[in-house]
Each structure stands twice: as structure tokens, then as C-alpha cells.
Scaffold this motif. Structure first.
Motif, PDB file in Angstrom:
ATOM      1  N   ARG A 179      44.253  49.149 -28.119  1.00  0.00           N
ATOM      2  CA  ARG A 179      43.690  48.122 -29.017  1.00  0.00           C
ATOM      3  C   ARG A 179      43.075  46.974 -28.212  1.00  0.00           C
ATOM      4  NH1 ARG A 179      44.871  46.260 -34.311  1.00  0.00           N
ATOM      5  NH2 ARG A 179      43.270  44.713 -34.816  1.00  0.00           N
ATOM      6  N   ALA A 180      43.796  46.489 -27.201  1.00  0.00           N
ATOM      7  CA  ALA A 180      43.344  45.316 -26.460  1.00  0.00           C
ATOM      8  C   ALA A 180      42.144  45.610 -25.570  1.00  0.00           C
ATOM      9  CB  ALA A 180      44.493  44.760 -25.623  1.00  0.00           C
ATOM     10  N   VAL A 181      42.133  46.761 -24.921  1.00  0.00           N
ATOM     11  CA  VAL A 181      41.112  47.068 -23.919  1.00  0.00           C
ATOM     12  C   VAL A 181      39.952  47.866 -24.489  1.00  0.00           C
ATOM     13  CG1 VAL A 181      40.676  48.200 -21.703  1.00  0.00           C
ATOM     14  CG2 VAL A 181      42.826  46.971 -22.084  1.00  0.00           C
ATOM     15  N   HIS A 182      40.255  48.801 -25.398  1.00  0.00           N
ATOM     16  CA  HIS A 182      39.222  49.721 -25.879  1.00  0.00           C
ATOM     17  C   HIS A 182      38.860  49.520 -27.358  1.00  0.00           C
ATOM     18  CE1 HIS A 182      39.530  51.847 -22.096  1.00  0.00           C
ATOM     19  NE2 HIS A 182      40.836  51.947 -22.260  1.00  0.00           N
ATOM     20  N   GLY A 183      39.544  48.637 -28.053  1.00  0.00           N
ATOM     21  CA  GLY A 183      39.231  48.388 -29.460  1.00  0.00           C
ATOM     22  C   GLY A 183      39.651  49.502 -30.383  1.00  0.00           C
ATOM     23  N   ILE A 184      40.560  50.384 -29.917  1.00  0.00           N
ATOM     24  CA  ILE A 184      41.018  51.519 -30.723  1.00  0.00           C
ATOM     25  C   ILE A 184      42.369  51.161 -31.329  1.00  0.00           C
ATOM     26  CG2 ILE A 184      41.617  53.962 -30.725  1.00  0.00           C
ATOM     27  CD1 ILE A 184      39.915  54.255 -28.182  1.00  0.00           C
ATOM     28  N   ARG A 185      42.414  51.087 -32.627  1.00  0.00           N
ATOM     29  CA  ARG A 185      43.662  50.735 -33.300  1.00  0.00           C
ATOM     30  C   ARG A 185      44.378  51.991 -33.779  1.00  0.00           C
ATOM     31  NH1 ARG A 185      42.314  46.691 -37.324  1.00  0.00           N
ATOM     32  NH2 ARG A 185      40.286  46.518 -36.336  1.00  0.00           N
ATOM     33  N   SER A 186      45.617  51.825 -34.139  1.00  0.00           N
ATOM     34  CA  SER A 186      46.360  52.877 -34.816  1.00  0.00           C
ATOM     35  C   SER A 186      46.977  52.271 -36.062  1.00  0.00           C
ATOM     36  CB  SER A 186      47.440  53.472 -33.907  1.00  0.00           C
ATOM     37  OG  SER A 186      48.320  52.464 -33.449  1.00  0.00           O
ATOM     38  N   PHE A 187      47.254  53.102 -37.043  1.00  0.00           N
ATOM     39  CA  PHE A 187      47.746  52.635 -38.331  1.00  0.00           C
ATOM     40  C   PHE A 187      49.151  53.173 -38.575  1.00  0.00           C
ATOM     41  CE2 PHE A 187      43.141  53.128 -38.646  1.00  0.00           C
ATOM     42  CZ  PHE A 187      42.741  51.895 -39.136  1.00  0.00           C
ATOM     43  N   SER A 188      49.818  52.584 -39.543  1.00  0.00           N
ATOM     44  CA  SER A 188      50.989  53.217 -40.138  1.00  0.00           C
ATOM     45  C   SER A 188      50.542  53.832 -41.458  1.00  0.00           C
ATOM     46  CB  SER A 188      52.093  52.184 -40.387  1.00  0.00           C
ATOM     47  OG  SER A 188      51.713  51.272 -41.413  1.00  0.00           O
ATOM     48  N   LEU A 217      25.772  51.449 -39.627  1.00  0.00           N
ATOM     49  CA  LEU A 217      27.184  51.141 -39.486  1.00  0.00           C
ATOM     50  C   LEU A 217      27.903  51.469 -40.785  1.00  0.00           C
ATOM     51  CD1 LEU A 217      27.006  47.696 -37.632  1.00  0.00           C
ATOM     52  CD2 LEU A 217      27.246  49.987 -36.644  1.00  0.00           C
ATOM     53  N   ALA A 218      29.151  51.886 -40.670  1.00  0.00           N
ATOM     54  CA  ALA A 218      29.925  52.212 -41.874  1.00  0.00           C
ATOM     55  C   ALA A 218      30.107  51.001 -42.766  1.00  0.00           C
ATOM     56  CB  ALA A 218      31.290  52.769 -41.471  1.00  0.00           C
ATOM     57  N   GLU A 219      30.062  49.798 -42.178  1.00  0.00           N
ATOM     58  CA  GLU A 219      30.238  48.579 -42.965  1.00  0.00           C
ATOM     59  C   GLU A 219      28.952  48.134 -43.653  1.00  0.00           C
ATOM     60  OE1 GLU A 219      32.975  48.179 -39.270  1.00  0.00           O
ATOM     61  OE2 GLU A 219      30.959  48.959 -39.738  1.00  0.00           O
ATOM     62  N   ALA A 220      27.831  48.819 -43.407  1.00  0.00           N
ATOM     63  CA  ALA A 220      26.549  48.449 -44.030  1.00  0.00           C
ATOM     64  C   ALA A 220      25.755  49.725 -44.272  1.00  0.00           C
ATOM     65  CB  ALA A 220      25.772  47.482 -43.141  1.00  0.00           C
ATOM     66  N   LEU A 221      26.152  50.464 -45.287  1.00  0.00           N
ATOM     67  CA  LEU A 221      25.554  51.774 -45.546  1.00  0.00           C
ATOM     68  C   LEU A 221      24.225  51.653 -46.292  1.00  0.00           C
ATOM     69  CD1 LEU A 221      28.781  53.688 -46.628  1.00  0.00           C
ATOM     70  CD2 LEU A 221      27.572  53.880 -44.442  1.00  0.00           C
ATOM     71  N   PRO A 222      23.230  52.449 -45.918  1.00  0.00           N
ATOM     72  CA  PRO A 222      21.910  52.383 -46.548  1.00  0.00           C
ATOM     73  C   PRO A 222      21.788  53.299 -47.765  1.00  0.00           C
ATOM     74  CG  PRO A 222      21.815  53.857 -44.688  1.00  0.00           C
ATOM     75  CD  PRO A 222      23.233  53.341 -44.741  1.00  0.00           C
ATOM     76  N   PHE A 223      22.745  53.196 -48.664  1.00  0.00           N
ATOM     77  CA  PHE A 223      22.767  54.059 -49.838  1.00  0.00           C
ATOM     78  C   PHE A 223      23.056  53.234 -51.085  1.00  0.00           C
ATOM     79  CE2 PHE A 223      24.366  56.725 -46.279  1.00  0.00           C
ATOM     80  CZ  PHE A 223      23.313  57.637 -46.225  1.00  0.00           C
ATOM     81  N   PRO A 224      22.576  53.689 -52.243  1.00  0.00           N
ATOM     82  CA  PRO A 224      22.829  52.955 -53.493  1.00  0.00           C
ATOM     83  C   PRO A 224      24.269  53.091 -53.951  1.00  0.00           C
ATOM     84  CG  PRO A 224      21.669  55.005 -53.948  1.00  0.00           C
ATOM     85  CD  PRO A 224      21.716  54.875 -52.447  1.00  0.00           C
ATOM     86  N   ALA A 239      25.615  43.012 -27.862  1.00  0.00           N
ATOM     87  CA  ALA A 239      26.080  41.625 -27.928  1.00  0.00           C
ATOM     88  C   ALA A 239      27.212  41.445 -28.934  1.00  0.00           C
ATOM     89  CB  ALA A 239      24.913  40.710 -28.293  1.00  0.00           C
ATOM     90  N   SER A 240      27.717  42.547 -29.482  1.00  0.00           N
ATOM     91  CA  SER A 240      28.769  42.462 -30.496  1.00  0.00           C
ATOM     92  C   SER A 240      30.090  41.991 -29.876  1.00  0.00           C
ATOM     93  CB  SER A 240      28.977  43.825 -31.150  1.00  0.00           C
ATOM     94  OG  SER A 240      30.126  43.808 -31.981  1.00  0.00           O
ATOM     95  N   PRO A 241      30.887  41.225 -30.628  1.00  0.00           N
ATOM     96  CA  PRO A 241      32.215  40.855 -30.131  1.00  0.00           C
ATOM     97  C   PRO A 241      33.201  42.023 -30.146  1.00  0.00           C
ATOM     98  CG  PRO A 241      31.898  40.009 -32.356  1.00  0.00           C
ATOM     99  CD  PRO A 241      30.571  40.557 -31.906  1.00  0.00           C
ATOM    100  N   HIS A 242      32.857  43.098 -30.854  1.00  0.00           N
ATOM    101  CA  HIS A 242      33.766  44.243 -30.947  1.00  0.00           C
ATOM    102  C   HIS A 242      33.463  45.217 -29.828  1.00  0.00           C
ATOM    103  CE1 HIS A 242      36.566  47.012 -32.665  1.00  0.00           C
ATOM    104  NE2 HIS A 242      35.656  47.917 -32.942  1.00  0.00           N
ATOM    105  N   HIS A 259      39.816  54.136 -37.008  1.00  0.00           N
ATOM    106  CA  HIS A 259      40.473  53.413 -35.920  1.00  0.00           C
ATOM    107  C   HIS A 259      39.475  52.776 -34.960  1.00  0.00           C
ATOM    108  CE1 HIS A 259      40.084  57.725 -34.989  1.00  0.00           C
ATOM    109  NE2 HIS A 259      39.738  57.322 -33.779  1.00  0.00           N
ATOM    110  N   LEU A 260      38.182  53.107 -35.094  1.00  0.00           N
ATOM    111  CA  LEU A 260      37.144  52.537 -34.240  1.00  0.00           C
ATOM    112  C   LEU A 260      36.369  51.411 -34.909  1.00  0.00           C
ATOM    113  CD1 LEU A 260      35.635  55.853 -32.784  1.00  0.00           C
ATOM    114  CD2 LEU A 260      37.281  54.340 -31.689  1.00  0.00           C
ATOM    115  N   LEU A 261      36.516  51.250 -36.220  1.00  0.00           N
ATOM    116  CA  LEU A 261      35.720  50.264 -36.951  1.00  0.00           C
ATOM    117  C   LEU A 261      36.173  48.846 -36.626  1.00  0.00           C
ATOM    118  CD1 LEU A 261      35.319  51.814 -40.516  1.00  0.00           C
ATOM    119  CD2 LEU A 261      33.905  52.137 -38.474  1.00  0.00           C
ATOM    120  N   ALA A 262      35.201  47.941 -36.543  1.00  0.00           N
ATOM    121  CA  ALA A 262      35.522  46.532 -36.331  1.00  0.00           C
ATOM    122  C   ALA A 262      36.341  45.985 -37.492  1.00  0.00           C
ATOM    123  CB  ALA A 262      34.234  45.725 -36.160  1.00  0.00           C
TER     124      ALA A 262
END
Length: 277
Positions: free
Chosen positions: A226-235, A160-167, A51-54, A181-184
Motif C-alpha cells: 500500500r505505502a510503496v506501490h499503491g496496492i491495497r487489500s480489502f477485508s 479511468l474507472a472513476e470517469a467512464l465514457p458511457f451513458p 503528475a498524479s498523486p496516486h 485494489h489498484l484504484l485511487a
């Protein structure tokens, strides 16, 4: 039975200690939540990813199906060359990551680890890897491969990388292979990785840049991905800015085609913020 390594985990919501509840899982008293264990792998993902928007999170089932061939030849090297350029070497990427982790021992975070692609190859007697990924398929494959290869120092958990279960400040180094490039929210992921590293600890990561070879050199393909698969690229400047905002210094990039391998270090003396239930 739960692995002794489970003592390293904390509640990803409040970062409180977790108690083992027989075979049910790991329980957080303040949050009144039990994180289940399946096949020896703790599950810290509490949301329904479907159900995620990403789009990447919604398609987690695709990663599950891909797991059996993801880490095998010729799949990974072929995909790498198609997307990043025909001269980009899978073996060279592994060597580059290994060189940037040379001399590091102790506890190592492997964020978005897949089937332990990096952790299994970089395992040494004085290193202990803690890999997290959103995909059950990747994690189960990684655990099976590590057992088959006789590697006992690589542990897996679903998170998830955005909510790691570590101290805070527990790891001597971090890895993030082919995942930023896959992270929301790449900045949130980098900040969370920084939170778990000791001051001065290195993070070594690989990701996609808009390079001079491979499909990602084409603007139309980047926009489609990016638009279809949610895969970004960076500079490269964007990655330097993002890592600095996340609390890292000493940005050291190596670009090959549309692949970048970079190392940064967690800023010394950076304070750790708290999140409470």
C-alpha cells in the motif's frame, strides 16, 4: 475510420453526445473538447497521469511495458499464486467469473480491462464487451489479440474507472478484474460502474483480500504494498460495505486464499446523478 461502436461513447465530463470529426476524434460540443483516436482506440484520459498523486497512475508506463506478457502463461498464473496462494488457480478464477456471468447477454462493461483478459475469454455471439483501461500498452495488446483471435465483439477505449465514457444505465452487466485494489478511489470507481449499469444488472469482480495464503496474508507485506506501490487489500466486510455504498446489493463472495471473486447487483430503482459541464 472510427469503429461504429464509438456511437456508444459519451463525454465523461458531461455525458453529452459525441460527434465524429473525421479522423481527429470524438468531439463534445458543450465541453469544447475533442477526444482523440489512436489506432482505433478513443482516448478519454485528459489529465497527465505522470503528475498524479496516486502511485499506480504515475507508473502507468510500467503497465504499458508489462502488457506483452501480462496475459500469457506462465506470467499471470504465477503472479496469482505468489500473491494469493499456491492453490489459487488462474483457470479456476476464469471459471468462477464465467459462472457468475452465466445467462447474461447484451452489453457488458469491462472496467480496467487490461488486454481484455476477461472479455476475450467470456465473449459469446450474444455479448458485446466495452473495455476501458488507463494503459495504452494493455489496450493495444488487447485489440491485437482480439483481432488475432477473431473476436469482433470486444471494444477498447482509454479511460479511468472513476470517469467512464458511457451513458447512465446502459449496460446489462459489468466486470472488474484484478483492479479494485489498484484504484485511487475504489468507492468512486464502484459508484461510476453502478451508474452505467441497468437496475438489477450484475457486477462480477476479482480483487485482493487479506487471506490465509499468499504474500497478502502477511500484514507487513500488505502495508508495504500500500505505502510503496499503491496496492491495497480489502477485508470481505469492507468490500460488502463499499459495494452497498456504491448502490449494489446481494453481495455474494467466494474467497480462495487472498483472492476474492464476488458478484453484486445494482439496486433496482436507484436514481442516476448527473454531472454537467
Amino acid at each position: 475510420m472510427i469503429s461504429p461502436s464509438s456511437a456508444r461513447y459519451v463525454c465523461p465530463r458531461c455525458r453529452g453526445a459525441l460527434l465524429e470529426e473525421d479522423d481527429r476524434g470524438l468531439a463534445c460540443g458543450p465541453c469544447r473538447r475533442v477526444y482523440p483516436i489512436s489506432g482505433g482506440i478513443p482516448d478519454f484520459v485528459v489529465d497527465n497521469l505522470a503528475a498524479s498523486p496516486h502511485v499506480v497512475l504515475r507508473r502507468v508506463g510500467w503497465f504499458d511495458r508489462l502488457a506483452r506478457i501480462y496475459d500469457l502463461k506462465p506470467a499471470y498464473p504465477l503472479v496469482l499464486r505468489v500473491y494469493a496462494g499456491r492453490r489459487v488457480s488462474y483457470a479456476g478464477m476464469i471459471r468462477s467469473v464465467a459462472a457468475r456471468l452465466a445467462g447474461v447477454s447484451g452489453l457488458i462493461l469491462d472496467a480496467a480491462c487490461g488486454p481484455g483478459t476477461l472479455g476475450r475469454r467470456l465473449a459469446q455471439p450474444d455479448r458485446e464487451f466495452y473495455g476501458v483501461d488507463m494503459s495504452w500498452g494493455m489496450l493495444r495488446q488487447g485489440r491485437a489479440l482480439a483481432a488475432r483471435e477473431g473476436i469482433a465483439s470486444v471494444h477498447f477505449a482509454r479511460a479511468l474507472a472513476e470517469a467512464l465514457p458511457f451513458p447512465d444505465a446502459g449496460f446489462d452487466a459489468g466486470l472488474c478484474g484484478a483492479a479494485l485494489h489498484l484504484l485511487a478511489d475504489p468507492l468512486a470507481g464502484l459508484r461510476e460502474i453502478a451508474r452505467t449499469l441497468k437496475p438489477g444488472a450484475p457486477l462480477v469482480a476479482t480483487t485482493i483480500v487479506a487471506g490465509k495464503t499468499g504474500l497478502f496474508r502477511f500484514r507487513a507485506f500488505r502495508e508495504h504494498a500500500r505505502a510503496v506501490h499503491g496496492i491495497r487489500s480489502f477485508s470481505v466486510p469492507e468490500l460488502q460495505r463499499l459495494t452497498a455504498q456504491a448502490g449494489f446489493t446481494n453481495f455474494e463472495p467466494q474467497v480462495s486464499g487472498s483472492l476474492i471473486v464476488f458478484r453484486v447487483r445494482k439496486a433496482a430503482g436507484r436514481g442516476e446523478g448527473g454531472v454537467f459541464c
